[in-house]
Design an enzyme around this catalytic site. Sequence first.
Site, short mmCIF file in Angstrom:
data_model
loop_
_atom_site.label_atom_id
_atom_site.label_comp_id
_atom_site.label_asym_id
_atom_site.label_seq_id
_atom_site.Cartn_x
_atom_site.Cartn_y
_atom_site.Cartn_z
CB SER A 1 -24.15 4.23 -1.18
OG SER A 1 -24.04 2.98 -0.52
CG ASP A 2 -21.20 1.23 -6.51
OD1 ASP A 2 -21.43 0.05 -6.19
OD2 ASP A 2 -20.70 1.55 -7.61
CD GLN A 3 -20.13 -4.62 -2.26
OE1 GLN A 3 -20.66 -5.00 -3.29
NE2 GLN A 3 -19.38 -5.41 -1.52
CB ALA B 1 -20.05 4.55 -2.44
#
Length: 744
Positions: free
Chosen positions: A278-280, A282
């Site tokens: 995941s993006d940070q 997210a």
Amino acid sequence: MHGKNNILVVVLATIGCLATLTTQDYPFRNVSLPWATRVKNLVSLLTLEEIQLQMARGGHGADVSPAPPIPRLGVGPYSWNTECLRGVVGAGPATSFPQALGLAATFSPDLLFNVARATGLELRAKYNNYTRTGLYGDSRGLSCFAPVINIMRDPRWGRNQETYGEDPILTSILATRFIHGLQGNHSRYVLANSGCKHFDVHGGPENIPVSRFSFNAQVSELDWHQTFLPAFKACVDAGTYSLMCSYNSINGVPACANHKLLTEILRDTWGFTGYVISDQKALERIVDEHHYVDSYLKAAAAAVNAGVSLEISDNLPNNVMMNIVNATKTGLLNETTVRERVKPLFYTRMRLGDFDPPSMNPYTKLDVSIVQSPAHQALTLEAAIKSFVLLKNKNSFLPIKNHLKHVAVVGPMSNNKDWLYGDYPPTVNETLTITPVEGLAPLADTLSWANGCDDLHCRHYSQHYVTKAMHGADAIFVCLGTGQPVESEAHDRPDVELPGQQLQLLKDVVTYANGTPVVLLLFNAGPLNVTWADQNPSVSAIMECWFPAQSTGTALLHVLTNEGGTSSPAGRLPSTWPLLADQIPEMVNYSMSGRTYRYSNAPALYPFGFGLSYTTFRYSDIVVPKTLTPGHDLDVSVTVTNTGGYVADEVPQIYIEWVQTPVPTPRLQLVAVTRTTTVPGKPITLRFTVPAKYLAIYTDVGWIYPQCTIRVYAGGQQPNNRSVGSNVVTADVIMTKPDAPLVG
């Protein structure tokens, strides 16, 4: 932990007696077994609680990085969160290469390979040093969040600089070479693993007019498959080990909980077997921003079921993935699914050499002496030189042929080392960083300079200091642009104008120059409205320099003087520079209609693929087959001759046009590109193989080969557009009746 801890034992009851098994005896340590067998064994030994921690500890911060060790199995910690877009970020000294969009402007797949290879070598050397000294955590692993392959769909997006531009096929070609360079070509071990991001339909906004954290990108199936997915498919085909899911929702479903995206497309159709990270934060935003579910428990289930294996949080110990055990107990998750999701993490670690004797892996021998080596410093200078795009050169003012008495360098980008790097740079090395002021000093006996603005926003401008620096100059170099304070992650631009009073600064320079040559040097990513400078005869030249990083000044000196007779600019624009503000659709509108050279007929200030040279070129003798069977590659050959007076690189570009098709197609499509050195008067015949998939178009029934004429264009610029110093030749090939639709 890897071979020195076989004092750890597990006591097993075997046929009525006790036997001891050292950690080195587990099948996952057996180097003669297939990878899948080893991974299956290791995952079978893990408790669900241990798996939960492995999936929850992808970074960012000391409380969530590294993934913890599993002492009973002799498994050590591992750091997943590493940025290496164009050099190793956040881990101390490292060679800093030009920002990604500048690398794209080289139009050189081989250069992208070399930059990625150097980055991977430095990353591995630093990793070896960290692990020997027991240091783990963010920026200390081998798993890269790179390349960024989002399509540059809006010129105002703050993260344009991290991309490879607006074209999905150019992005695919460059990303493929980057991945191959970064991951290496060893038959068993990976040098460092790539992680393409941000998946998917992600290209703004950051903060204007709404937040990226809650934004819902509404995209048609046609645009999704024809523009936003192809580069990620290329990443999968190139062997990337990871993809990062993005912050936004896609048609109402958050990307990191999107089963259609992460399973149906990515795994079922494309055959991806790696891990999705995941993006940070997210995953938290699935709840807090998108309100897709109402608890972290449900978010964990949604993400894992969709296809996510690893979470980056905001240093939140009790993050979303820490709910995996409870989600399994309550029936929201199936344990089999959880175990499948963790397998790619350990497969990746195995291919990096984490569970083999270090003596087997040649990459373990790399040490930090390679970091910022002379060879890597030479490579970043080469990359900067090749990235510069000459946009204007009135009366062939450049290259500068004679030593000057006095030059002036003015503008906010003239002598600030930090602003020359762009976003996500390696640690700035003040000693190795050469600014325009420092680099251009050898042009003349004396040099004067002035910032003119107190910062890049240029709200406060001092005409006095600028005009004073210009006094008596034989040439004036004006350094304008944006930099991190104006365009970067979390910062969109409201428009494409030069910030603040930068244009006024330029106008004052031209006024007070009174005929002295003025050269405009631009340091930015997203297009800028420099129409005034382009049309004003008193501006002798305009050079787009991007964010060249540590070799900025030295590269400028090489290109402006054609150092050694072989530094003619040959960069090309990887994005369209619009002529008028009203040509730009709303940021939140994800229709590709009217965007990029592929879908817009509007006149451009500078078109995609544009760039001047100090010499001229003639294209001739294009050869294509008369007919082509669908599913077959297209062979194209063309001859290019340097018709000017300088040895120079040229960037031959091959475009296609689908003629009279019954279904919608892009207006044009770049399908092949190379960069080659030419010598005046010596023709070169170039041969291209266009993959069959680039000739297909997406329809309601999937990808098809249309029965039509394919018009092939070959030249040094985009066809039917602003072309200076190079012609375009064309030929037709008839696509015969398609056998069947494509799949994927």
